[in-house]
Design a protein around this motif. Structure first.
Motif, PDB file in Angstrom:
ATOM      1  N   VAL A  47      46.239  38.911  29.737  1.00  0.00           N
ATOM      2  CA  VAL A  47      45.543  40.190  29.579  1.00  0.00           C
ATOM      3  C   VAL A  47      44.853  40.569  30.889  1.00  0.00           C
ATOM      4  O   VAL A  47      44.938  41.729  31.327  1.00  0.00           O
ATOM      5  CB  VAL A  47      44.540  40.135  28.401  1.00  0.00           C
ATOM      6  N   ALA A  48      44.201  39.621  31.540  1.00  0.00           N
ATOM      7  CA  ALA A  48      43.524  39.903  32.814  1.00  0.00           C
ATOM      8  C   ALA A  48      44.531  40.379  33.864  1.00  0.00           C
ATOM      9  O   ALA A  48      44.264  41.345  34.596  1.00  0.00           O
ATOM     10  CB  ALA A  48      42.780  38.662  33.308  1.00  0.00           C
ATOM     11  N   PHE A  49      45.675  39.710  33.942  1.00  0.00           N
ATOM     12  CA  PHE A  49      46.711  40.112  34.903  1.00  0.00           C
ATOM     13  C   PHE A  49      47.128  41.566  34.658  1.00  0.00           C
ATOM     14  O   PHE A  49      47.202  42.371  35.591  1.00  0.00           O
ATOM     15  CB  PHE A  49      47.926  39.191  34.791  1.00  0.00           C
ATOM     16  N   PHE A  50      47.380  41.905  33.397  1.00  0.00           N
ATOM     17  CA  PHE A  50      47.844  43.255  33.098  1.00  0.00           C
ATOM     18  C   PHE A  50      46.749  44.307  33.222  1.00  0.00           C
ATOM     19  O   PHE A  50      47.035  45.467  33.530  1.00  0.00           O
ATOM     20  CB  PHE A  50      48.516  43.312  31.724  1.00  0.00           C
ATOM     21  N   VAL A  51      45.489  43.926  33.018  1.00  0.00           N
ATOM     22  CA  VAL A  51      44.393  44.869  33.257  1.00  0.00           C
ATOM     23  C   VAL A  51      44.325  45.192  34.750  1.00  0.00           C
ATOM     24  O   VAL A  51      44.201  46.365  35.138  1.00  0.00           O
ATOM     25  CB  VAL A  51      43.042  44.328  32.734  1.00  0.00           C
ATOM     26  N   VAL A  52      44.427  44.164  35.582  1.00  0.00           N
ATOM     27  CA  VAL A  52      44.442  44.401  37.035  1.00  0.00           C
ATOM     28  C   VAL A  52      45.649  45.265  37.396  1.00  0.00           C
ATOM     29  O   VAL A  52      45.537  46.214  38.187  1.00  0.00           O
ATOM     30  CB  VAL A  52      44.432  43.065  37.817  1.00  0.00           C
TER      31      VAL A  52
END
Length: 116
Positions: A42-47
């Motif tokens: 999720v963090a990767f895709f938010v970035v």
């Protein structure tokens, strides 16, 4: 403004959790590892989304089904639910297909002392 999309995401996440629990795929198999993988995804895709917004590639569409709450410019709160669903679905599918592939290979392998 509505919460229909957010509610649909929550129902879908609940469905993923039910499948996970039934077949012990991801969180119900290794909860700590699953949490790290899901949060990292999720963090990767938010970035990824934030970079896309900054480059003018991504933007928030207007719809009556979303709450209207934004976490950042052009980043609706529902995006976190969508990304969590995307990552959870991917990991459930990955584990399920990996297990099926391993099981099929074990069935197809000749047994020692057997007739092939």
């Amino acid at each position: 403004m509505s919460a229909a999309y957010g509610l649909a995401l929550l129902v879908s996440l609940a469905g993923m959790a039910m499948l996970d629990r039934r077949f012990r795929l991801f969180f119900f198999d290794a909860p700590r590892r699953a949490a790290v993988v899901l949060v990292s995804g999720v963090a990767f895709f938010v970035v990824w989304d934030l970079v896309g917004v900054d480059l003018g590639i991504f933007f928030r569409g207007r719809t009556e089904f979303m709450s209207g709450w934004l976490l950042a410019p052009q980043l609706p709160v529902e995006e976190i639910g969508f990304l969590a669903l995307l990552c959870y679905l991917t990991m459930n599918l990955y584990v399920a297909f990996t297990r099926l592939t391993v099981r099929d290979r074990e069935r197809a392998a000749p047994r020692p002392g057997g007739h092939g």
